[in-house]
Write an enzyme that holds these catalytic residues in place. Structure first.
Site, PDB file in Angstrom:
ATOM      1  N   CYS A  24     -41.616  11.684  63.703  1.00 29.02           N
ATOM      2  CA  CYS A  24     -41.528  12.988  64.360  1.00 29.02           C
ATOM      3  C   CYS A  24     -42.922  13.466  64.791  1.00 29.02           C
ATOM      4  O   CYS A  24     -43.947  13.042  64.249  1.00 29.02           O
ATOM      5  CB  CYS A  24     -40.812  14.001  63.461  1.00 29.02           C
ATOM      6  SG  CYS A  24     -41.860  15.058  62.488  1.00 29.02           S
ATOM      7  N   ASP A  60     -50.147  26.687  67.976  1.00 31.31           N
ATOM      8  CA  ASP A  60     -49.011  26.247  68.795  1.00 31.31           C
ATOM      9  C   ASP A  60     -49.516  25.922  70.206  1.00 31.31           C
ATOM     10  O   ASP A  60     -50.352  26.654  70.760  1.00 31.31           O
ATOM     11  CB  ASP A  60     -47.941  27.351  68.851  1.00 31.31           C
ATOM     12  CG  ASP A  60     -46.605  26.829  69.364  1.00 31.31           C
ATOM     13  OD1 ASP A  60     -45.644  26.797  68.577  1.00 31.31           O
ATOM     14  OD2 ASP A  60     -46.530  26.452  70.560  1.00 31.31           O
ATOM     15  N   HIS A  89     -38.950  19.288  61.853  1.00 30.52           N
ATOM     16  CA  HIS A  89     -39.883  19.167  60.721  1.00 30.52           C
ATOM     17  C   HIS A  89     -40.190  20.616  60.367  1.00 30.52           C
ATOM     18  O   HIS A  89     -40.687  21.361  61.221  1.00 30.52           O
ATOM     19  CB  HIS A  89     -41.135  18.398  61.178  1.00 30.52           C
ATOM     20  CG  HIS A  89     -42.173  18.172  60.103  1.00 30.52           C
ATOM     21  ND1 HIS A  89     -42.731  16.931  59.866  1.00 30.52           N
ATOM     22  CD2 HIS A  89     -42.779  19.025  59.246  1.00 30.52           C
ATOM     23  CE1 HIS A  89     -43.637  17.030  58.897  1.00 30.52           C
ATOM     24  NE2 HIS A  89     -43.689  18.296  58.502  1.00 30.52           N
ATOM     25  N   HIS A  95     -41.261  24.163  59.882  1.00 29.32           N
ATOM     26  CA  HIS A  95     -42.483  24.862  60.287  1.00 29.32           C
ATOM     27  C   HIS A  95     -42.218  26.352  60.341  1.00 29.32           C
ATOM     28  O   HIS A  95     -41.130  26.797  60.695  1.00 29.32           O
ATOM     29  CB  HIS A  95     -42.993  24.368  61.641  1.00 29.32           C
ATOM     30  CG  HIS A  95     -41.992  24.401  62.755  1.00 29.32           C
ATOM     31  ND1 HIS A  95     -41.000  23.458  62.878  1.00 29.32           N
ATOM     32  CD2 HIS A  95     -41.819  25.261  63.780  1.00 29.32           C
ATOM     33  CE1 HIS A  95     -40.262  23.736  63.944  1.00 29.32           C
ATOM     34  NE2 HIS A  95     -40.730  24.835  64.499  1.00 29.32           N
TER      35      HIS A  95
HETATM   36  P1  AMP Z   1     -39.196  25.399  67.189  1.00 26.71           P
HETATM   37  O1  AMP Z   1     -38.490  25.770  68.458  1.00 26.71           O
HETATM   38  O2  AMP Z   1     -39.114  26.456  66.145  1.00 26.71           O
HETATM   39  O3  AMP Z   1     -38.795  24.033  66.690  1.00 26.71           O
HETATM   40  O4  AMP Z   1     -40.738  25.356  67.572  1.00 26.71           O
HETATM   41  C1  AMP Z   1     -41.438  24.202  67.903  1.00 26.71           C
HETATM   42  C2  AMP Z   1     -42.815  24.647  68.352  1.00 26.71           C
HETATM   43  O5  AMP Z   1     -43.670  23.524  68.359  1.00 26.71           O
HETATM   44  C3  AMP Z   1     -42.858  25.260  69.745  1.00 26.71           C
HETATM   45  O6  AMP Z   1     -43.368  26.592  69.677  1.00 26.71           O
HETATM   46  C4  AMP Z   1     -43.796  24.334  70.514  1.00 26.71           C
HETATM   47  O7  AMP Z   1     -44.615  25.004  71.437  1.00 26.71           O
HETATM   48  C5  AMP Z   1     -44.597  23.702  69.390  1.00 26.71           C
HETATM   49  N1  AMP Z   1     -45.175  22.391  69.659  1.00 26.71           N
HETATM   50  C6  AMP Z   1     -44.544  21.299  70.135  1.00 26.71           C
HETATM   51  N2  AMP Z   1     -45.400  20.263  70.232  1.00 26.71           N
HETATM   52  C7  AMP Z   1     -46.608  20.716  69.799  1.00 26.71           C
HETATM   53  C8  AMP Z   1     -47.898  20.119  69.642  1.00 26.71           C
HETATM   54  N3  AMP Z   1     -48.133  18.830  69.965  1.00 26.71           N
HETATM   55  N4  AMP Z   1     -48.905  20.884  69.184  1.00 26.71           N
HETATM   56  C9  AMP Z   1     -48.691  22.183  68.868  1.00 26.71           C
HETATM   57  N5  AMP Z   1     -47.496  22.790  68.965  1.00 26.71           N
HETATM   58  C10 AMP Z   1     -46.461  22.070  69.429  1.00 26.71           C
END
Ligand code: AMP
Length: 117
Positions: A2, A28, A93, A95
């Site tokens: 992931c 983010d 994952h 968060h």
């Molecule tokens: P969720 O919708 O709660 O699963 O949030 C996933 C978050 O991960 C989103 O706010 C994305 O902008 C963020 N995200 C995805 N890929 C990355 C990355 N490589 N680095 C930092 N944030 C990320």
């Protein structure tokens, strides 16, 4: 593997804010507030619903410490975890989103809430 596991393994770069043996906080990539940081356990856990209480016990002070490092512990912040499909979880994952740096709006929630009344 992931995407957040890849960030833990440093296969994908991240802008780190705080780190311990078990947790990581990084900005983010698509911020929705002046400060928008993600806090994850290094261990892969899919979501809040599957998270053991012992992890949350250790994660809580890490989140609080991260808020202090970001300078938003006194001004306030919003802490969110999206769980599963209806929760809008995109990365599977665990968060927590910590959002701050401005007075955040909450009103948009009413639209969805009224749909089912
Ligand atoms: P969720 O919708 O709660 O699963 O949030 C996933 C978050 O991960 C989103 O706010 C994305 O902008 C963020 N995200 C995805 N890929 C990355 C990355 N490589 N680095 C930092 N944030 C990320």
């Amino acid at each position: 593997m992931c995407i957040f596991c890849k960030i833990v393994e440093e296969e994908i770069p991240s802008n780190k804010v705080n780190e311990s043996d078990e947790f990581l906080a990084f900005h983010d990539i698509n911020p929705k507030a002046p400060i928008h940081v993600l806090i994850i356990p290094k261990e892969h856990i899919c979501c809040f619903q599957e998270t053991p209480a012992e992890i949350m016990q250790k994660m809580t002070p890490f989140i609080q410490e991260t808020a202090s490092k970001l300078g938003i512990d006194k001004t306030g912040y919003r802490l969110i975890t999206n769980n599963g499909e209806d929760g809008g979880q995109e990365v599977h994952h665990l968060h927590f989103h910590i959002l701050g740096g401005a007075k955040l709006k909450w009103d948009h929630q009413k639209v969805d809430a009224r749909k089912n009344i």
